[in-house]
Scaffold this motif. Structure first.
Motif, short mmCIF file in Angstrom:
data_model
loop_
_atom_site.label_atom_id
_atom_site.label_comp_id
_atom_site.label_asym_id
_atom_site.label_seq_id
_atom_site.Cartn_x
_atom_site.Cartn_y
_atom_site.Cartn_z
N ILE A 154 2.23 -9.79 -6.74
CA ILE A 154 3.78 -9.65 -7.82
C ILE A 154 5.02 -10.41 -7.19
CG2 ILE A 154 5.14 -7.50 -7.14
CD1 ILE A 154 3.07 -5.29 -6.16
N ASP A 155 5.70 -11.06 -8.47
CA ASP A 155 6.52 -11.45 -8.36
C ASP A 155 7.61 -10.93 -7.67
OD1 ASP A 155 7.81 -11.03 -10.03
OD2 ASP A 155 7.92 -12.20 -11.28
N GLU A 156 8.91 -12.08 -7.56
CA GLU A 156 10.30 -10.67 -6.94
C GLU A 156 10.76 -9.77 -8.31
OE1 GLU A 156 9.87 -14.29 -7.56
OE2 GLU A 156 9.44 -14.11 -5.82
N SER A 157 10.54 -10.33 -9.39
CA SER A 157 10.88 -8.79 -10.04
C SER A 157 10.06 -7.92 -10.17
CB SER A 157 11.73 -9.31 -10.89
OG SER A 157 9.59 -9.68 -11.66
N GLY A 158 9.03 -8.02 -9.49
CA GLY A 158 8.21 -6.64 -9.79
C GLY A 158 7.20 -6.35 -10.35
N ALA A 159 7.25 -8.22 -10.62
CA ALA A 159 5.81 -8.30 -12.02
C ALA A 159 4.28 -8.69 -11.88
CB ALA A 159 6.31 -9.66 -12.68
N TRP A 160 3.80 -7.95 -12.13
CA TRP A 160 2.46 -8.66 -11.39
C TRP A 160 1.38 -9.35 -12.35
CZ3 TRP A 160 -1.89 -6.15 -13.43
CH2 TRP A 160 -1.90 -5.07 -14.07
N THR A 161 0.77 -9.99 -11.70
CA THR A 161 -0.58 -10.85 -12.46
C THR A 161 -1.55 -10.14 -12.54
OG1 THR A 161 -1.36 -11.42 -10.27
CG2 THR A 161 0.24 -12.91 -11.30
N ALA A 162 -2.02 -10.35 -14.40
CA ALA A 162 -3.15 -9.46 -14.69
C ALA A 162 -4.45 -10.06 -14.09
CB ALA A 162 -3.34 -9.93 -16.32
N GLU A 163 -3.92 -11.40 -13.31
CA GLU A 163 -5.92 -11.89 -12.75
C GLU A 163 -5.94 -11.54 -11.58
OE1 GLU A 163 -9.22 -13.50 -13.57
OE2 GLU A 163 -7.34 -13.45 -15.88
N ALA A 164 -7.13 -10.77 -11.27
CA ALA A 164 -7.19 -10.85 -9.42
C ALA A 164 -7.70 -12.23 -9.12
CB ALA A 164 -8.19 -9.43 -10.10
N THR A 165 -7.53 -12.09 -7.76
CA THR A 165 -8.01 -12.94 -7.06
C THR A 165 -7.97 -12.28 -5.88
OG1 THR A 165 -5.25 -13.10 -5.78
CG2 THR A 165 -5.82 -14.48 -7.35
N GLY A 166 -9.48 -12.50 -5.25
CA GLY A 166 -10.05 -12.15 -4.31
C GLY A 166 -9.65 -12.39 -2.54
N ARG A 167 -9.28 -11.26 -1.69
CA ARG A 167 -9.14 -11.23 -0.42
C ARG A 167 -10.05 -10.24 0.71
NH1 ARG A 167 -2.84 -10.11 0.10
NH2 ARG A 167 -1.96 -12.00 -1.40
N PRO A 168 -10.83 -11.77 1.32
CA PRO A 168 -12.16 -11.55 2.00
C PRO A 168 -10.97 -10.25 2.85
CG PRO A 168 -10.95 -13.53 3.12
CD PRO A 168 -10.51 -13.40 2.22
N VAL A 169 -12.41 -9.65 3.47
CA VAL A 169 -12.45 -8.44 4.30
C VAL A 169 -13.07 -8.35 5.22
CG1 VAL A 169 -12.72 -6.11 4.60
CG2 VAL A 169 -11.43 -6.70 2.73
N THR A 170 -12.92 -8.23 6.54
CA THR A 170 -13.46 -8.75 7.73
C THR A 170 -13.52 -7.02 8.50
OG1 THR A 170 -13.55 -10.65 7.63
CG2 THR A 170 -13.96 -9.48 9.73
N ILE A 171 -14.72 -6.83 8.54
CA ILE A 171 -14.96 -5.68 10.04
C ILE A 171 -15.99 -6.59 10.78
CG2 ILE A 171 -15.74 -2.97 9.66
CD1 ILE A 171 -15.16 -2.89 6.97
N GLY A 172 -15.73 -5.55 12.20
CA GLY A 172 -16.49 -6.96 13.22
C GLY A 172 -17.31 -5.86 13.84
N LYS A 173 -17.16 -6.27 14.70
CA LYS A 173 -18.89 -5.13 16.01
C LYS A 173 -18.29 -3.29 16.09
CE LYS A 173 -20.68 -9.81 17.19
NZ LYS A 173 -21.12 -10.29 18.17
N ARG A 174 -18.78 -3.09 16.09
CA ARG A 174 -19.05 -2.01 16.80
C ARG A 174 -17.81 -0.82 16.40
NH1 ARG A 174 -20.30 -5.19 20.17
NH2 ARG A 174 -17.62 -5.57 21.00
N VAL A 175 -17.76 -0.72 15.38
CA VAL A 175 -16.20 -0.50 14.38
C VAL A 175 -16.67 0.80 14.46
CG1 VAL A 175 -14.57 -0.61 12.57
CG2 VAL A 175 -15.12 -2.53 14.42
N TRP A 176 -16.28 1.73 13.97
CA TRP A 176 -16.44 3.56 13.17
C TRP A 176 -14.96 3.68 12.54
CZ3 TRP A 176 -13.55 7.97 12.84
CH2 TRP A 176 -14.37 9.15 12.45
#
Length: 185
Positions: A111-133
């Motif tokens: 999302i840019d400063e004016s609030g316009a968002w890009t139609a093409e999605a980019t990926g951001r990794p998600v990391t969940i550690g050990k012994r998480v509930w």
């Protein structure tokens, strides 16, 4: 290229995408999450799709994105109705429990400063550690990192980093309680 052949090419391209998505949905949602498929077979299906899965998934599981982006360690319990969008890598550490209807998202729209968002999605990794509930109906947003030994309350929305040895809750999730570090783990 004429207008007619451009439209035909676009139509065929979109048709091909739709057929692929239908196949992917059938395999990685309808079949993978079916009550008629045993947990061990669900794990085998994930492995066949390219996921690194040392644990199986629960009933009603839904996977979008690439199975190759999914890494589930041993001793992980994934309850019913969990949805994972693996546009970017999703890593789940050992001995973690994920409650019913948890949503893990990796796609992000800039999302840019004016609030316009890009139609093409980019990926951001998600990391969940050990012994998480992670409690039921929590939402894990793109780029989130949940360190080891964390409890995420039901319904929480996780963005950013959750540091070890804490209980987090709310929208957005905030640290609400300290946990005593385990010894010998």
């Amino acid at each position: 290229m004429t207008v007619s052949s451009e439209a035909s090419s676009t139509f065929l391209s979109r048709l091909g995408e739709d057929v692929f998505q239908a196949f992917h949905h059938t395999v990685f949602t309808s079949i993978l999450g079916s009550a008629f498929v045993p947990r061990v077979a669900r794990r085998a299906l994930l492995l066949a799709g390219g996921a690194h899965a040392e644990s199986g998934v629960g009933l009603g599981f839904s996977l979008s994105g690439s199975p190759r982006n999914l890494n589930i360690a041993s001793g992980v319990y994934i309850n019913g109705g969990v949805s994972i969008e693996a546009i970017a890598p999703v890593t789940i550490g050992t001995d973690t429990a994920i409650g019913m209807q948890v949503l893990i998202i990796t796609s992000h729209h800039e999302i840019d400063e004016s609030g316009a968002w890009t139609a093409e999605a980019t990926g951001r990794p998600v990391t969940i550690g050990k012994r998480v509930w992670i409690g039921g109906r929590a939402t894990i947003l793109p780029g989130a990192v949940i360190e080891d030994d964390v409890v995420v309350a039901a319904g929480a929305v996780v963005a950013g980093r959750l540091e070890s040895h804490g209980v987090y809750g709310g929208v957005p999730a905030k640290r609400i309680r300290e946990l005593t570090p385990r010894t010998g783990v």
